[in-house]
Write a protein that holds these residues in place. Structure first.
Motif, PDB file in Angstrom:
ATOM      1  N   VAL A   1      10.310  -0.575  -3.184  1.00 47.39           N
ATOM      2  CA  VAL A   1       9.758  -0.477  -4.681  1.00 47.39           C
ATOM      3  C   VAL A   1       9.572   0.958  -4.797  1.00 47.39           C
ATOM      4  O   VAL A   1       8.961   1.649  -4.233  1.00 47.39           O
ATOM      5  CB  VAL A   1       8.431  -1.287  -4.737  1.00 47.39           C
ATOM      6  CG1 VAL A   1       7.922  -0.935  -6.341  1.00 47.39           C
ATOM      7  CG2 VAL A   1       8.555  -2.659  -4.160  1.00 47.39           C
ATOM      8  N   GLU A   2      10.124   1.514  -5.930  1.00 46.10           N
ATOM      9  CA  GLU A   2       9.953   3.000  -6.140  1.00 46.10           C
ATOM     10  C   GLU A   2       8.722   3.184  -7.168  1.00 46.10           C
ATOM     11  O   GLU A   2       8.238   2.308  -7.692  1.00 46.10           O
ATOM     12  CB  GLU A   2      11.323   3.442  -7.139  1.00 46.10           C
ATOM     13  CG  GLU A   2      12.638   3.253  -6.398  1.00 46.10           C
ATOM     14  CD  GLU A   2      12.623   4.189  -5.305  1.00 46.10           C
ATOM     15  OE1 GLU A   2      12.082   5.365  -5.387  1.00 46.10           O
ATOM     16  OE2 GLU A   2      13.144   3.686  -4.486  1.00 46.10           O
ATOM     17  N   ARG A   3       8.125   4.417  -6.448  1.00 48.65           N
ATOM     18  CA  ARG A   3       6.807   4.656  -7.340  1.00 48.65           C
ATOM     19  C   ARG A   3       7.116   4.873  -8.769  1.00 48.65           C
ATOM     20  O   ARG A   3       8.047   5.564  -9.189  1.00 48.65           O
ATOM     21  CB  ARG A   3       6.377   6.006  -6.785  1.00 48.65           C
ATOM     22  CG  ARG A   3       4.830   6.560  -7.171  1.00 48.65           C
ATOM     23  CD  ARG A   3       4.233   7.428  -6.711  1.00 48.65           C
ATOM     24  NE  ARG A   3       4.877   8.752  -6.439  1.00 48.65           N
ATOM     25  CZ  ARG A   3       5.353   9.057  -5.529  1.00 48.65           C
ATOM     26  NH1 ARG A   3       4.948   8.951  -4.135  1.00 48.65           N
ATOM     27  NH2 ARG A   3       6.039  10.392  -5.453  1.00 48.65           N
ATOM     28  N   GLN A   4       6.339   4.382  -9.681  1.00 46.66           N
ATOM     29  CA  GLN A   4       6.566   4.633 -11.169  1.00 46.66           C
ATOM     30  C   GLN A   4       5.774   5.859 -11.700  1.00 46.66           C
ATOM     31  O   GLN A   4       6.435   6.480 -12.435  1.00 46.66           O
ATOM     32  CB  GLN A   4       5.880   3.252 -11.911  1.00 46.66           C
ATOM     33  CG  GLN A   4       6.761   2.236 -11.463  1.00 46.66           C
ATOM     34  CD  GLN A   4       6.286   1.030 -12.018  1.00 46.66           C
ATOM     35  OE1 GLN A   4       5.656   0.930 -13.032  1.00 46.66           O
ATOM     36  NE2 GLN A   4       6.453  -0.176 -11.017  1.00 46.66           N
ATOM     37  N   SER A   5       4.699   6.257 -11.144  1.00 45.31           N
ATOM     38  CA  SER A   5       4.031   7.347 -11.644  1.00 45.31           C
ATOM     39  C   SER A   5       2.943   7.826 -10.543  1.00 45.31           C
ATOM     40  O   SER A   5       2.531   7.204  -9.815  1.00 45.31           O
ATOM     41  CB  SER A   5       3.385   7.302 -12.961  1.00 45.31           C
ATOM     42  OG  SER A   5       2.187   6.247 -12.923  1.00 45.31           O
ATOM     43  N   GLY A   6       2.524   9.106 -10.892  1.00 44.93           N
ATOM     44  CA  GLY A   6       1.454   9.605  -9.908  1.00 44.93           C
ATOM     45  C   GLY A   6       1.967   9.999  -8.513  1.00 44.93           C
ATOM     46  O   GLY A   6       3.081  10.023  -8.431  1.00 44.93           O
ATOM     47  N   GLY A   7       1.242  10.531  -7.622  1.00 43.19           N
ATOM     48  CA  GLY A   7       1.730  11.126  -6.351  1.00 43.19           C
ATOM     49  C   GLY A   7       0.528  11.690  -5.642  1.00 43.19           C
ATOM     50  O   GLY A   7      -0.734  11.627  -5.943  1.00 43.19           O
TER      51      GLY A   7
ATOM     52  N   CYS B   1       0.767  -1.132  -0.043  1.00 42.08           N
ATOM     53  CA  CYS B   1      -0.061  -0.003  -0.110  1.00 42.08           C
ATOM     54  C   CYS B   1       1.144   1.231  -0.082  1.00 42.08           C
ATOM     55  O   CYS B   1       1.705   1.171   1.038  1.00 42.08           O
ATOM     56  CB  CYS B   1      -0.790  -0.031   1.057  1.00 42.08           C
ATOM     57  SG  CYS B   1      -2.103  -1.303   1.280  1.00 42.08           S
ATOM     58  N   TRP B   2       0.540   2.200  -0.875  1.00 40.63           N
ATOM     59  CA  TRP B   2       1.232   3.660  -0.892  1.00 40.63           C
ATOM     60  C   TRP B   2       0.574   4.450   0.040  1.00 40.63           C
ATOM     61  O   TRP B   2      -0.467   5.137  -0.295  1.00 40.63           O
ATOM     62  CB  TRP B   2       1.377   4.172  -2.286  1.00 40.63           C
ATOM     63  CG  TRP B   2       2.715   4.091  -2.821  1.00 40.63           C
ATOM     64  CD1 TRP B   2       3.743   5.137  -2.130  1.00 40.63           C
ATOM     65  CD2 TRP B   2       3.363   3.439  -3.917  1.00 40.63           C
ATOM     66  NE1 TRP B   2       4.803   5.044  -2.977  1.00 40.63           N
ATOM     67  CE2 TRP B   2       4.808   3.978  -3.764  1.00 40.63           C
ATOM     68  CE3 TRP B   2       2.959   2.331  -4.478  1.00 40.63           C
ATOM     69  CZ2 TRP B   2       5.580   3.341  -4.713  1.00 40.63           C
ATOM     70  CZ3 TRP B   2       3.999   1.748  -5.356  1.00 40.63           C
ATOM     71  CH2 TRP B   2       5.284   2.316  -5.487  1.00 40.63           C
ATOM     72  N   PHE B   3       1.444   4.780   1.035  1.00 31.69           N
ATOM     73  CA  PHE B   3       0.758   5.888   2.056  1.00 31.69           C
ATOM     74  C   PHE B   3       1.338   7.229   1.555  1.00 31.69           C
ATOM     75  O   PHE B   3       2.392   7.457   0.679  1.00 31.69           O
ATOM     76  CB  PHE B   3       1.198   5.450   3.526  1.00 31.69           C
ATOM     77  CG  PHE B   3       0.525   4.416   3.918  1.00 31.69           C
ATOM     78  CD1 PHE B   3      -0.820   4.302   4.659  1.00 31.69           C
ATOM     79  CD2 PHE B   3       1.271   3.253   3.959  1.00 31.69           C
ATOM     80  CE1 PHE B   3      -1.199   3.321   5.050  1.00 31.69           C
ATOM     81  CE2 PHE B   3       0.609   1.894   4.453  1.00 31.69           C
ATOM     82  CZ  PHE B   3      -0.637   2.142   4.867  1.00 31.69           C
ATOM     83  N   PRO B   4       0.769   8.352   2.172  1.00 33.16           N
ATOM     84  CA  PRO B   4       1.417   9.765   1.672  1.00 33.16           C
ATOM     85  C   PRO B   4       2.603   9.630   2.323  1.00 33.16           C
ATOM     86  O   PRO B   4       2.900   9.161   3.481  1.00 33.16           O
ATOM     87  CB  PRO B   4       0.122  10.518   2.613  1.00 33.16           C
ATOM     88  CG  PRO B   4      -1.101   9.569   2.688  1.00 33.16           C
ATOM     89  CD  PRO B   4      -0.542   8.412   2.656  1.00 33.16           C
ATOM     90  N   GLU B   5       3.508  10.479   1.761  1.00 31.58           N
ATOM     91  CA  GLU B   5       4.752  10.624   2.030  1.00 31.58           C
ATOM     92  C   GLU B   5       4.525  11.573   3.411  1.00 31.58           C
ATOM     93  O   GLU B   5       3.685  12.462   3.638  1.00 31.58           O
ATOM     94  CB  GLU B   5       5.510  11.738   1.091  1.00 31.58           C
ATOM     95  CG  GLU B   5       5.654  11.184  -0.268  1.00 31.58           C
ATOM     96  CD  GLU B   5       6.332   9.923  -0.419  1.00 31.58           C
ATOM     97  OE1 GLU B   5       7.015   9.260   0.781  1.00 31.58           O
ATOM     98  OE2 GLU B   5       5.984   9.091  -1.410  1.00 31.58           O
TER      99      GLU B   5
ATOM    100  N   GLY C   1       5.404   6.261  18.868  1.00 34.10           N
ATOM    101  CA  GLY C   1       5.996   5.903  17.688  1.00 34.10           C
ATOM    102  C   GLY C   1       6.267   7.148  16.851  1.00 34.10           C
ATOM    103  O   GLY C   1       5.978   8.304  16.984  1.00 34.10           O
ATOM    104  N   GLY C   2       6.830   6.791  15.464  1.00 33.32           N
ATOM    105  CA  GLY C   2       7.102   8.112  14.361  1.00 33.32           C
ATOM    106  C   GLY C   2       6.010   8.578  13.697  1.00 33.32           C
ATOM    107  O   GLY C   2       4.846   8.020  14.080  1.00 33.32           O
ATOM    108  N   VAL C   3       6.192   8.918  12.345  1.00 35.50           N
ATOM    109  CA  VAL C   3       5.187   9.350  11.731  1.00 35.50           C
ATOM    110  C   VAL C   3       4.463   8.125  11.088  1.00 35.50           C
ATOM    111  O   VAL C   3       4.964   7.225  10.730  1.00 35.50           O
ATOM    112  CB  VAL C   3       5.607  10.409  10.375  1.00 35.50           C
ATOM    113  CG1 VAL C   3       4.608  10.468   9.303  1.00 35.50           C
ATOM    114  CG2 VAL C   3       6.292  11.482  11.103  1.00 35.50           C
ATOM    115  N   GLY C   4       3.120   8.187  10.980  1.00 32.79           N
ATOM    116  CA  GLY C   4       2.149   7.008  10.266  1.00 32.79           C
ATOM    117  C   GLY C   4       1.368   7.475   9.501  1.00 32.79           C
ATOM    118  O   GLY C   4       1.497   8.834   9.133  1.00 32.79           O
TER     119      GLY C   4
END
Lengths: 340, 45
Positions: B29-35, A196-200, A254-257
């Motif tokens: 894994v590096e993001r490929q596109s989007g944000g 899952c890609w979370f916000p930076e 904990g750190g940033v979640g």
């Protein structure tokens, strides 16, 4: 004169008190009562709330506690195993409750008091934290993009204070409950890996099933949705040690979640997906959500006079604007790989 | 007997290496596109 009692002076409880006493919002809280069983935590809280304490706006209560609580709203931010009794006591006094717990078993136990809360007409907000809590409000907001929502998938990363870390540790070794096609699917915690890609700055993390209350609360809020799941970010070491007791003491915080909410549905004749998220330290985020919920309760803005989850209680856009003023900025993922 | 010992040693070495790799994991894994972008405006879109 408004008065708020906060049970638990941990990472969340102290911050809720700080938000409420800071002022700057439309609702003014005159006095906060902090309850805890640990004198060191209470003295630490007094040090943090120094300015308000010197004005006499902070009271502390150390165990054994008085039977009755004199408050307009009670925030329950205590460790697992103590929340059910606290909610029951508050209900018997007819006092609205904001519960920031994130344990599945205790949330289900508290939800059994729903009839009593409804009969008394007392608002009880379940899961007023980061996840559950803000995650549900994000789901409610994302829902407004669709004509019909088919699926809601929640993922969260990070833990707040030590009590929260312990709940997360145990959740990975317990059964998870996913809602699918009209029934509950029980699956082992720690299974079902999904990237899952979370916000930076959190970014991509492997997430797994766990005993989380989000599907239960979201199903109550959105009974028409066919599939609801929740996952939690974990490392291989977390999964390996999940069945064991916590052998080493946790960090103070904990750190940033982050939370990530993926909503799939139909808009017109097309299938679409929206991914919303927020990155913040979980205790900081949970406190901002709980404090805002308290202010809405004091202002009479909660939509249900009974027990319900946060997305049922609040209007999502207005709530997200309010928590954004406290630093919780909701984000949306845009791009080809929005769904990983 | 010597062959069995060597086979066991080889298996143990392979298992140790596999466990090490499994625990350490690979590169992220590096993001490929989007944000991500903040939700904006009165309707938070």
């Amino acid at each position: 004169m408004s008065r708020v009692a906060i049970f638990g002076a941990g990472a969340v409880g102290i911050r809720v008190a700080r938000h409420l006493l800071a002022g700057g919002s439309a609702v003014h809280v005159d006095r906060v009562v902090l309850r805890d069983v640990d004198p060191e935590r209470l003295s630490g809280a007094l040090a943090v709330l120094d300015a308000a304490a010197s004005e006499g706006r902070v009271e502390v209560e150390l165990a054994p506690f008085p039977d009755r609580v004199d408050a307009d709203v009670i925030v329950v931010a205590t460790p697992r195993g103590t929340q059910l009794a606290a909610v029951r006591d508050a209900l018997s006094g007819g006092i609205p409750v904001v519960l920031s717990g994130d344990g599945l078993a205790e949330t289900v136990a508290v939800s059994r008091l729903a009839d009593e809360a409804g009969e008394r007409g007392v608002p009880v907000v379940l899961g007023a934290g980061f996840a559950p809590g803000l995650s549900g409000v994000l789901a409610a907001h994302a829902r407004s993009w669709f004509d019909h929502v088919d699926e809601i998938h929640i993922a969260k990363a990070g833990a707040g204070g030590p009590a929260c870390a312990l709940v997360h540790h145990r959740a990975l070794s317990r059964l998870s409950y996913d809602w699918r096609s009209g029934g509950w699917r029980r699956r082992p915690g720690g299974s079902g890996r999904e990237l899952c890609w979370f916000p930076e700055p959190v970014g991509p993390m492997d997430c797994y099933r766990a005993a989380l209350p989000d599907p239960v609360l979201l199903h109550h809020a959105f009974p028409e949705v066919e599939r609801i799941t929740a996952r939690m970010a974990a490392t291989r070491l977390d999964r390996l040690t999940a069945p064991l007791p916590m052998l080493s003491p946790t960090h103070v915080e904990g750190g940033v979640g982050a939370v990530r909410v993926e909503v799939r549905g139909r808009r017109g004749s097309t299938q679409d997906v929206r991914v919303l998220g927020v990155a913040e330290r979980p205790a900081v985020a949970a406190a901002a959500v709980a404090a805002t919920t308290v202010e809405w309760a004091l202002d009479g803005r909660l939509r249900v006079r009974g027990m319900a989850s946060l997305p049922e209680m609040v209007e999502p856009v207005a709530f997200l604007h309010t928590v954004a003023d406290r630093g919780l900025v909701a984000e949306i993922f845009e791009g080809e790989h929005a769904v990983v | 007997m010597r062959m069995i010992r060597r086979a066991i040693a080889a298996l143990a070495a392979a298992a140790t290496m596999a466990a090490g790799l499994r625990m350490a994991g690979g590169a992220p894994v590096e993001r490929q596109s989007g944000g991500w972008r903040p939700l904006e405006g009165p309707d938070l879109t």
